[in-house]
Design an enzyme around this catalytic site. Structure first.
Site, PDB file in Angstrom:
ATOM      1  N   GLY A  12       0.823  -1.251   0.052  1.00 26.25           N
ATOM      2  CA  GLY A  12       0.089  -0.087   0.183  1.00 26.25           C
ATOM      3  C   GLY A  12       0.786   1.365  -0.036  1.00 26.25           C
ATOM      4  O   GLY A  12       0.349   2.245   0.602  1.00 26.25           O
ATOM      5  N   ALA A  15       2.885   2.937  -5.254  1.00 24.94           N
ATOM      6  CA  ALA A  15       2.545   2.363  -6.321  1.00 24.94           C
ATOM      7  C   ALA A  15       1.178   1.340  -6.165  1.00 24.94           C
ATOM      8  O   ALA A  15       0.517   1.084  -6.910  1.00 24.94           O
ATOM      9  CB  ALA A  15       3.848   1.264  -6.670  1.00 24.94           C
ATOM     10  N   SER A  39       0.696  -3.977   4.970  1.00 27.47           N
ATOM     11  CA  SER A  39       1.462  -4.212   6.454  1.00 27.47           C
ATOM     12  C   SER A  39       1.483  -3.137   6.859  1.00 27.47           C
ATOM     13  O   SER A  39       2.631  -2.263   6.563  1.00 27.47           O
ATOM     14  CB  SER A  39       2.552  -5.058   6.335  1.00 27.47           C
ATOM     15  OG  SER A  39       3.239  -5.117   7.614  1.00 27.47           O
ATOM     16  N   VAL A  47       9.277   8.236   0.688  1.00 29.92           N
ATOM     17  CA  VAL A  47       9.598   9.218  -0.025  1.00 29.92           C
ATOM     18  C   VAL A  47       9.227   9.158  -1.346  1.00 29.92           C
ATOM     19  O   VAL A  47       8.345   8.361  -1.917  1.00 29.92           O
ATOM     20  CB  VAL A  47      11.177   9.155   0.045  1.00 29.92           C
ATOM     21  CG1 VAL A  47      12.210   9.351   1.315  1.00 29.92           C
ATOM     22  CG2 VAL A  47      11.844   7.730  -0.263  1.00 29.92           C
ATOM     23  N   LYS A  78       5.361  21.937 -10.556  1.00 32.77           N
ATOM     24  CA  LYS A  78       6.601  21.925 -10.814  1.00 32.77           C
ATOM     25  C   LYS A  78       6.796  22.123 -12.443  1.00 32.77           C
ATOM     26  O   LYS A  78       6.186  21.383 -13.281  1.00 32.77           O
ATOM     27  CB  LYS A  78       7.080  20.385 -10.640  1.00 32.77           C
ATOM     28  CG  LYS A  78       8.687  19.956 -10.934  1.00 32.77           C
ATOM     29  CD  LYS A  78       8.780  18.693 -10.658  1.00 32.77           C
ATOM     30  CE  LYS A  78      10.265  17.937 -11.348  1.00 32.77           C
ATOM     31  NZ  LYS A  78      10.334  16.579 -10.849  1.00 32.77           N
ATOM     32  N   PRO A  98      13.571  22.038 -18.196  1.00 35.32           N
ATOM     33  CA  PRO A  98      12.309  22.216 -18.162  1.00 35.32           C
ATOM     34  C   PRO A  98      11.215  21.161 -19.010  1.00 35.32           C
ATOM     35  O   PRO A  98      11.612  20.479 -19.520  1.00 35.32           O
ATOM     36  CB  PRO A  98      12.066  23.684 -19.184  1.00 35.32           C
ATOM     37  CG  PRO A  98      13.073  23.458 -20.025  1.00 35.32           C
ATOM     38  CD  PRO A  98      14.333  22.545 -19.612  1.00 35.32           C
ATOM     39  N   GLN A 145      -0.055  27.866 -14.893  1.00 37.65           N
ATOM     40  CA  GLN A 145      -1.255  27.952 -15.655  1.00 37.65           C
ATOM     41  C   GLN A 145      -1.421  29.478 -16.421  1.00 37.65           C
ATOM     42  O   GLN A 145      -1.008  30.492 -15.802  1.00 37.65           O
ATOM     43  CB  GLN A 145      -2.446  28.056 -14.604  1.00 37.65           C
ATOM     44  CG  GLN A 145      -2.712  26.682 -14.093  1.00 37.65           C
ATOM     45  CD  GLN A 145      -1.753  26.164 -13.207  1.00 37.65           C
ATOM     46  OE1 GLN A 145      -0.750  26.856 -12.657  1.00 37.65           O
ATOM     47  NE2 GLN A 145      -1.938  24.899 -12.835  1.00 37.65           N
ATOM     48  N   VAL A 185       2.286 -10.420   5.189  1.00 41.02           N
ATOM     49  CA  VAL A 185       2.703 -11.985   4.375  1.00 41.02           C
ATOM     50  C   VAL A 185       3.577 -12.747   5.147  1.00 41.02           C
ATOM     51  O   VAL A 185       4.817 -12.060   5.198  1.00 41.02           O
ATOM     52  CB  VAL A 185       2.790 -11.585   2.927  1.00 41.02           C
ATOM     53  CG1 VAL A 185       3.289 -12.964   2.196  1.00 41.02           C
ATOM     54  CG2 VAL A 185       1.507 -10.840   2.096  1.00 41.02           C
ATOM     55  N   LEU A 333       8.821  -0.084  -6.653  1.00 38.97           N
ATOM     56  CA  LEU A 333      10.328  -0.251  -6.350  1.00 38.97           C
ATOM     57  C   LEU A 333      10.332  -1.927  -6.384  1.00 38.97           C
ATOM     58  O   LEU A 333      11.691  -2.503  -6.490  1.00 38.97           O
ATOM     59  CB  LEU A 333      10.605  -0.077  -4.945  1.00 38.97           C
ATOM     60  CG  LEU A 333      10.401   1.633  -4.724  1.00 38.97           C
ATOM     61  CD1 LEU A 333      10.471   2.010  -3.233  1.00 38.97           C
ATOM     62  CD2 LEU A 333      11.641   2.498  -5.464  1.00 38.97           C
TER      63      LEU A 333
HETATM   64  C1  LIG Z   1      15.640   8.294  -1.926  1.00 40.21           C
HETATM   65  C2  LIG Z   1      14.425   8.175  -2.589  1.00 40.21           C
HETATM   66  C3  LIG Z   1      13.965   9.310  -3.456  1.00 40.21           C
HETATM   67  C4  LIG Z   1      12.617   9.046  -4.448  1.00 40.21           C
HETATM   68  N1  LIG Z   1      12.302  10.153  -5.114  1.00 40.21           N
HETATM   69  C5  LIG Z   1      11.255   9.975  -6.095  1.00 40.21           C
HETATM   70  C6  LIG Z   1      10.666  11.081  -6.612  1.00 40.21           C
HETATM   71  O1  LIG Z   1      11.095  12.366  -6.463  1.00 40.21           O
HETATM   72  N2  LIG Z   1       9.836  10.863  -7.717  1.00 40.21           N
HETATM   73  C7  LIG Z   1       9.359   9.668  -7.821  1.00 40.21           C
HETATM   74  O2  LIG Z   1       8.649   9.305  -8.701  1.00 40.21           O
HETATM   75  N3  LIG Z   1       9.784   8.528  -7.144  1.00 40.21           N
HETATM   76  C8  LIG Z   1      10.719   8.704  -6.282  1.00 40.21           C
HETATM   77  N4  LIG Z   1      11.176   7.581  -5.757  1.00 40.21           N
HETATM   78  C9  LIG Z   1      10.643   6.487  -5.622  1.00 40.21           C
HETATM   79  C10 LIG Z   1       9.406   6.356  -4.955  1.00 40.21           C
HETATM   80  O3  LIG Z   1       9.438   6.302  -3.388  1.00 40.21           O
HETATM   81  C11 LIG Z   1       8.731   5.096  -5.193  1.00 40.21           C
HETATM   82  O4  LIG Z   1       8.640   4.585  -6.390  1.00 40.21           O
HETATM   83  C12 LIG Z   1       7.121   5.094  -4.516  1.00 40.21           C
HETATM   84  O5  LIG Z   1       7.303   5.645  -2.987  1.00 40.21           O
HETATM   85  C13 LIG Z   1       6.438   3.943  -4.512  1.00 40.21           C
HETATM   86  O6  LIG Z   1       7.307   3.048  -3.781  1.00 40.21           O
HETATM   87  P1  LIG Z   1       6.303   1.377  -3.482  1.00 40.21           P
HETATM   88  O7  LIG Z   1       5.045   1.938  -3.379  1.00 40.21           O
HETATM   89  O8  LIG Z   1       6.782   0.656  -4.623  1.00 40.21           O
HETATM   90  O9  LIG Z   1       6.974   0.962  -2.416  1.00 40.21           O
HETATM   91  P2  LIG Z   1       6.705   1.214  -0.793  1.00 40.21           P
HETATM   92  O10 LIG Z   1       6.315   2.517  -0.548  1.00 40.21           O
HETATM   93  O11 LIG Z   1       8.032   0.773   0.047  1.00 40.21           O
HETATM   94  O12 LIG Z   1       5.365   0.394  -0.351  1.00 40.21           O
HETATM   95  C14 LIG Z   1       5.533  -1.145  -0.156  1.00 40.21           C
HETATM   96  C15 LIG Z   1       4.400  -1.591   0.489  1.00 40.21           C
HETATM   97  O13 LIG Z   1       4.358  -3.026   0.431  1.00 40.21           O
HETATM   98  C16 LIG Z   1       4.245  -3.598   1.716  1.00 40.21           C
HETATM   99  N5  LIG Z   1       4.803  -4.910   2.245  1.00 40.21           N
HETATM  100  C17 LIG Z   1       6.126  -5.003   2.057  1.00 40.21           C
HETATM  101  N6  LIG Z   1       6.268  -6.340   2.527  1.00 40.21           N
HETATM  102  C18 LIG Z   1       5.235  -6.882   2.848  1.00 40.21           C
HETATM  103  C19 LIG Z   1       4.813  -8.181   3.605  1.00 40.21           C
HETATM  104  N7  LIG Z   1       5.501  -9.075   3.850  1.00 40.21           N
HETATM  105  N8  LIG Z   1       3.361  -8.089   3.895  1.00 40.21           N
HETATM  106  C20 LIG Z   1       2.537  -7.199   3.352  1.00 40.21           C
HETATM  107  N9  LIG Z   1       2.868  -6.195   3.063  1.00 40.21           N
HETATM  108  C21 LIG Z   1       4.244  -5.766   2.705  1.00 40.21           C
HETATM  109  C22 LIG Z   1       4.385  -2.336   2.630  1.00 40.21           C
HETATM  110  O14 LIG Z   1       3.823  -2.266   4.132  1.00 40.21           O
HETATM  111  C23 LIG Z   1       4.086  -1.319   1.800  1.00 40.21           C
HETATM  112  O15 LIG Z   1       2.677  -1.038   2.133  1.00 40.21           O
HETATM  113  C24 LIG Z   1      12.369   7.771  -4.451  1.00 40.21           C
HETATM  114  C25 LIG Z   1      12.850   6.715  -3.858  1.00 40.21           C
HETATM  115  C26 LIG Z   1      14.058   6.901  -3.297  1.00 40.21           C
HETATM  116  C27 LIG Z   1      14.637   5.865  -2.400  1.00 40.21           C
END
Ligand SMILES: Cc1cc2nc3c(=O)[nH]c(=O)nc-3n(C[C@H](O)[C@H](O)[C@H](O)COP(=O)(O)OP(=O)(O)OC[C@H]3O[C@@H](n4cnc5c(N)ncnc54)[C@H](O)[C@@H]3O)c2cc1C
Length: 502
Positions: A12, A15, A39, A47, A78, A98, A145, A185, A333
Site C-alpha cells: 500500500g 505504487a 502491512s 519518499v 513543478k 524544463p 497556468q 505476508v 520499487l
Molecule cells: C531516496 C528516494 C527518493 C525518491 N524520489 C522520488 C521522486 O522524487 N519521484 C518519484 O517518482 N519517485 C521517487 N522515489 C521512488 C518512490 O519512493 C517510489 O517509487 C514510490 O514511493 C513507490 O514505492 P512502492 O509503493 O513501490 O514501495 P513502498 O512505499 O515501500 O511500499 C511497499 C508496500 O508493501 C508492503 N509490504 C512489504 N512487505 C510486505 C509483506 N511481507 N506483507 C504485507 N505488506 C508488505 C509495505 O507495507 C508497503 O505498504 C524515490 C525513492 C527513493 C529511495
C-alpha cells in the site's frame, strides 16, 4: 471478458494505490474484484515527492481534479528541475531541464541550431535557459497556468507529500470498490505450474487470487522472494545506493521547480511543498559514509547544529529481468528503481500499469503477450537509465574521487555511447535520437538541454566569433518573446493560495 476474477495487490505504497485506482477504473463492470493487502507493521518507504507531467494524466484518467487532491497532499506545481554545480565549465554552473511547452515551438529551433553551431566551434549563445519557456517560469517562480486569454499550454508536474498522497489514493480506491486488507505476508503458496495461488498472513489468513500485483517495494516479496525473478543491477554506471533525508520549514516563496545540487559524492534535492521543503542527499556509500553525508547535507541546509533528526535509506538500483512473470506483475520499487534524479519512478509505475492493463485485457496470460510486455518495459527502464547515467558521465567536476570515477567510467550502454559520439562529433542529435527510437522517454530537446546545459562544447578559447550565418537567430527578440509570454503567468504562490482555499 477476462477470465481473471480476483486481483490481489500486495503493498500500500504509492505504487500499490496507483495500481488499485487504475485497475478498478479500467476493469469496472467486468466482474473483477480488486483487493489490496498492506502491512502497517512494515509501512511504506515514504519518499518520492516529485513527478513528471505524466502524473497529471494519471489524475485525469482516474477523474480526480487538482482542486481535490493537491490541497490534501500539500502539493505544488513543478515546471522542471534546475541542476546546480554539476559542471565546472565557466557559464554553465547551472541549467534548467524544463518540461515542454507549446511556446518552445517558437524558440527550440534556435536553441538546437545554436547548440549545433557552438559544437562546431563558433561562439554563439547556447545555454538552454536562454531559450526554453518553462525554464523562465522556474527562474521567476511562476505557476504553469496561463491566463485564460493566452492559448498556449505548458506541461507540468507536481511536488507532493508521498505519505499523504498514499492516504488520499487509498481513500479513493476504497470508495470506488477496492477491498482493503491489513496484514503481513508470512508465506506465499504456488500451484504446481509455479503460478502463485495464495498469500498467507502472519495471523493465519489465506488470501487467494488469479492475478497478483507485487507492490511490496524493495522487498519484492512475490516476484523475487517467491518467483526468484533475477534482478539486473545498474550499479556499474549508477553509483548512488543510499540517501539521507531531512525536511525543513517551507520557504516564504514556494519554488515552482525542483533543485538538484551536486555535492561531493552525489546530489541533493530541494522539493518545495506548501507546508515544508523536502531535502535529501542521494550518495554512493562507496565514496561517502552515512556520517559524512549527514554532515554535508546539514551544512548545505545551514543546520549543522540542529537536533532535527535525519533518516537514512538504502536504494536497490536496477530492474527485474521480467516485470510480469507467471501470474504476477511487479510494479514500483519491486520491479526496479533508477535513482530519483529525474523523478521518473512514478512515471514508470504508471507506464507499467497502463501497458499491462492494455496487454492483459487484449490477450490475457500468454507467453507471447508477457514477453512483448516485458520487452517494452525493459526498453523503458534502459532508456530512462541512459539519460540519468549521462548526467554523471559528462560531469566536468574534478574535486572528488566520486566525480572523477563517474566521468572516467566507460561502462555505459552502446546507445548512450552513440548519443555522446553524435554530440561531440558535431552531428545532428535529433536524427540520432530518432534513429535509436529513444525520444519517447526523453525527447531530443531534453538531451540538448543536458549536454548544452553542462557546457559540453569546445573550450571558450577555441571558439571563433560568430559570422552572419551562425548568428541567424536574434537572441534579444527571443528573450523579449519569452518575457512577454511570461506576463500571462501568475506567481506560483498566488495560484497555490487560490487552489488551497477552494
Ligand atoms: C531516496 C528516494 C527518493 C525518491 N524520489 C522520488 C521522486 O522524487 N519521484 C518519484 O517518482 N519517485 C521517487 N522515489 C521512488 C518512490 O519512493 C517510489 O517509487 C514510490 O514511493 C513507490 O514505492 P512502492 O509503493 O513501490 O514501495 P513502498 O512505499 O515501500 O511500499 C511497499 C508496500 O508493501 C508492503 N509490504 C512489504 N512487505 C510486505 C509483506 N511481507 N506483507 C504485507 N505488506 C508488505 C509495505 O507495507 C508497503 O505498504 C524515490 C525513492 C527513493 C529511495
Amino acid at each position: 471478458m477476462l477470465n481473471t476474477k480476483k486481483v490481489l495487490i500486495l503493498g500500500g505504497g504509492t505504487a500499490g494505490w496507483m495500481a488499485a485506482n487504475l485497475m478498478i477504473k479500467k476493469w469496472a463492470g467486468q466482474n473483477i474484484s480488486v483487493s489490496l493487502l498492506e502491512s502497517e507493521e512494515i509501512g511504506i518507504i515514504g519518499v518520492g515527492e516529485g513527478s513528471t507531467p505524466s502524473l497529471k494524466d494519471f489524475f485525469a484518467y482516474v477523474d480526480i481534479p487538482e482542486q481535490e487532491w493537491m490541497p490534501a497532499c500539500n502539493a505544488t506545481y513543478k515546471n522542471g528541475i534546475t541542476f546546480k554545480n554539476w559542471s565546472s565549465k565557466p557559464g554553465f554552473s547551472s541549467y534548467c531541464h524544463p518540461f515542454p511547452s507549446q511556446l518552445d515551438d517558437y524558440t527550440a529551433d534556435a536553441f538546437i541550431y545554436n547548440a549545433f553551431v557552438r559544437r562546431k566551434g563558433i561562439d554563439v549563445e547556447a545555454h538552454p535557459d536562454q531559450f526554453l519557456f518553462a525554464s523562465h517560469l522556474c527562474q521567476q517562480g511562476l505557476a504553469p497556468q496561463a491566463a485564460f486569454h493566452f492559448p498556449f499550454n505548458v506541461s507540468y508536474g507536481y511536488h507532493f507529500d508521498s505519505v499523504l498522497l498514499g492516504k488520499f489514493l487509498k481513500n479513493k480506491a476504497k470508495e470506488r470498490g477496492v477491498t482493503h486488507i491489513e496484514g503481513t505476508v508470512a508465506a506465499v503458496e504456488q500451484h504446481p505450474n509455479g503460478d502463485i495461488s495464495r498469500l498467507v498472513t502472519k495471523d493465519g489468513r489465506a488470501i487467494e487470487a488469479d492475478l497478483f500485483v507485487d507492490c511490496s517495494g524493495f522487498q519484492a516479496v512475490l516476484i523475487q522472494q517467491c518467483l526468484k525473478e533475477p534482478f539486473i543491477s545498474f550499479g556499474n554506471n549508477l553509483f548512488n545506493d543510499s540517501a539521507v533525508v531531512m525536511p525543513t520549514a517551507a520557504t516564504a516563496q514556494v519554488n515552482s521547480q525542483t533543485i538538484a545540487t551536486a555535492l561531493k559524492a552525489g546530489w541533493a534535492w530541494d522539493i518545495p511543498l506548501t507546508n515544508r521543503t523536502g531535502n535529501g542527499y542521494v550518495f554512493s556509500s562507496a565514496f561517502c559514509s552515512n556520517d559524512q553525508a549527514e554532515t554535508e547535507l546539514r551544512t548545505k541546509l545551514g543546520l549543522l547544529d540542529s537536533a532535527e533528526p535525519v533518516r537514512f535509506l538504502k536504494m536497490k538500483v536496477g530492474r527485474l529481468q521480467q516485470h510480469w512473470a507467471k501470474n504476477c506483475l511487479a510494479v514500483g520499487l519491486s520491479q526496479g528503481f533508477i535513482e530519483p534524479l529525474e523523478a521518473t519512478a512514478l512515471h514508470l509505475v504508471q507506464e507499467t500499469l497502463l501497458a499491462f492493463i492494455e496487454a492483459y485485457s487484449a490477450a490475457g496470460f500468454t507467453d507471447k503477450n508477457r514477453d512483448k510486455f516485458n520487452q517494452i518495459i525493459n526498453h523503458r527502464f534502459e532508456s530512462v537509465r541512459d539519460y540519468i547515467v549521462c548526467h554523471y558521465k559528462v560531469n566536468s567536476r574534478t574535486d572528488t574521487d566520486y566525480w572523477r570515477a563517474n566521468s572516467n567510467n566507460n561502462d555505459i550502454s552502446e546507445s548512450l555511447r552513440q548519443v555522446l559520439q553524435c554530440w561531440v562529433g558535431g552531428a545532428d542529435l535529433r536524427q540520432e535520437i530518432d534513429r535509436q527510437q529513444i525520444g519517447r522517454y526523453f525527447p531530443s530537446i531534453s538531451w540538448h538541454c543536458l549536454l548544452a546545459g553542462y557546457g559540453l562544447f569546445p573550450e571558450q578559447s577555441q571558439l571563433k566569433p560568430g559570422n552572419a550565418e551562425a548568428l541567424k537567430y536574434n537572441l534579444t527578440s527571443i528573450r523579449d518573446f519569452v518575457e512577454r509570454c511570461a506576463l500571462n503567468y501568475q506567481p506560483h504562490q498566488n495560484i497555490l493560495q487560490k487552489l488551497h482555499q477552494v
